[in-house]
Design an enzyme around this catalytic site. Sequence first.
Site, PDB file in Angstrom:
ATOM      1  CE  LYS A  53      -3.944  -2.023   2.309  1.00  0.00           C
ATOM      2  NZ  LYS A  53      -4.295  -2.785   3.271  1.00  0.00           N
ATOM      3  CD  GLN A  97      -3.430  -4.188   6.476  1.00  0.00           C
ATOM      4  OE1 GLN A  97      -3.329  -3.065   5.924  1.00  0.00           O
ATOM      5  NE2 GLN A  97      -4.061  -5.361   6.186  1.00  0.00           N
ATOM      6  CG  ASP A 120      -9.175  -0.096   4.684  1.00  0.00           C
ATOM      7  OD1 ASP A 120      -9.107  -0.519   4.179  1.00  0.00           O
ATOM      8  OD2 ASP A 120      -8.554  -0.962   6.156  1.00  0.00           O
TER       9      ASP A 120
END
Length: 287
Positions: A53, A97, A120
């Site tokens: 990412k 994460q 997200d």
Amino acid sequence: MAQLIDGKLLSAQIRSEVKADVEKRVQLGKRAPFLTVVLIGEDPASASYVKAKAAASAEVGIGSDTLRFESSISESEVLALLARLNEDPNVDGILVQLPLPSHIDEQKVINAIAPTKDVDCFHPESVGNLVIGMDGFQPATPAGIVEMLRRSNIPTAGKHCVIIGRSNIVGKPLANLMLKKGIDSTVTVCHSRTPNLPEIARQADILVAAIGRAHFVTADMVKEGAVVIDVGINRIDDPTKERGYRLVGDVDFEAVSKKASFITPVPGGVGPMTIAVLLQNTLKASR
Ligand code: NDP
């Protein structure tokens, strides 16, 4: 023989579009978008996703920072960190994460991210916007799948989309996207308690496998000419590989590709699209 949907190629298109938009922003004298990633613990898969990412962000001109913590960090420390990041005007997007160590309540952490920075698309407000069809952040993997279909000129309106898997990050948000006005599929979601799953799968015009079991979808579960999207990422032993394993999806690619009209490979299918949508969301957050 099915036509391959090349996720690497399509994600490169999206990344170059994001890059052009970031450059335009910077030319107008605005700050480049900035993503902060929070990585807790030592899970190697999480570390490699975070690395990918950060690299993808850098490639399109998005600034990023990875804050790493030992798995012993307390839940209240994580919540305090998020409160600071929420207030930081230089941070546009925040991504924690997952998975988190078991002593930290994942939903509590997700709820603590400001919805305006929730790249997200996991916060209940983001999920609510998705369900009622409002504009907002896109759920990364599901939106990546929709982009694959759109950019491959695969019609979705009136098509029966069968999704195997009902997780909060893939199955449920994908069902909502496929139902959205403009996409207009008829959606069925299957899961581990669905008794007649092969029979339902065989009715799919678009079959999406998001299960996490290698080669779960066999050719007898696929209608001739169906579009097959394989979300799964599974490690299977392979002594011929230096690292001792290889990655495969949830679909028996060899057999199913003889029956499907379109199919995504693993790796190189849905995975790269997920990161591309994250970059789109970070750009959106900066606006
Ligand atoms: P989860 O484990 O959260 O969900 C799996 C789903 O599959 C559940 O709904 C479960 O049903 C269902 N399932 C499990 N076993 C069966 C079975 N025997 N029959 C029918 N349904 C079953 O996984 P995720 O959604 O997070 O991920 C799914 C896969 O996709 C994984 O391999 C993951 O690595 C991959 N993935 C890939 C991404 C990418 O970018 N390419 C992004 C995210 C995930 P139930 O709810 O009843 O337990």
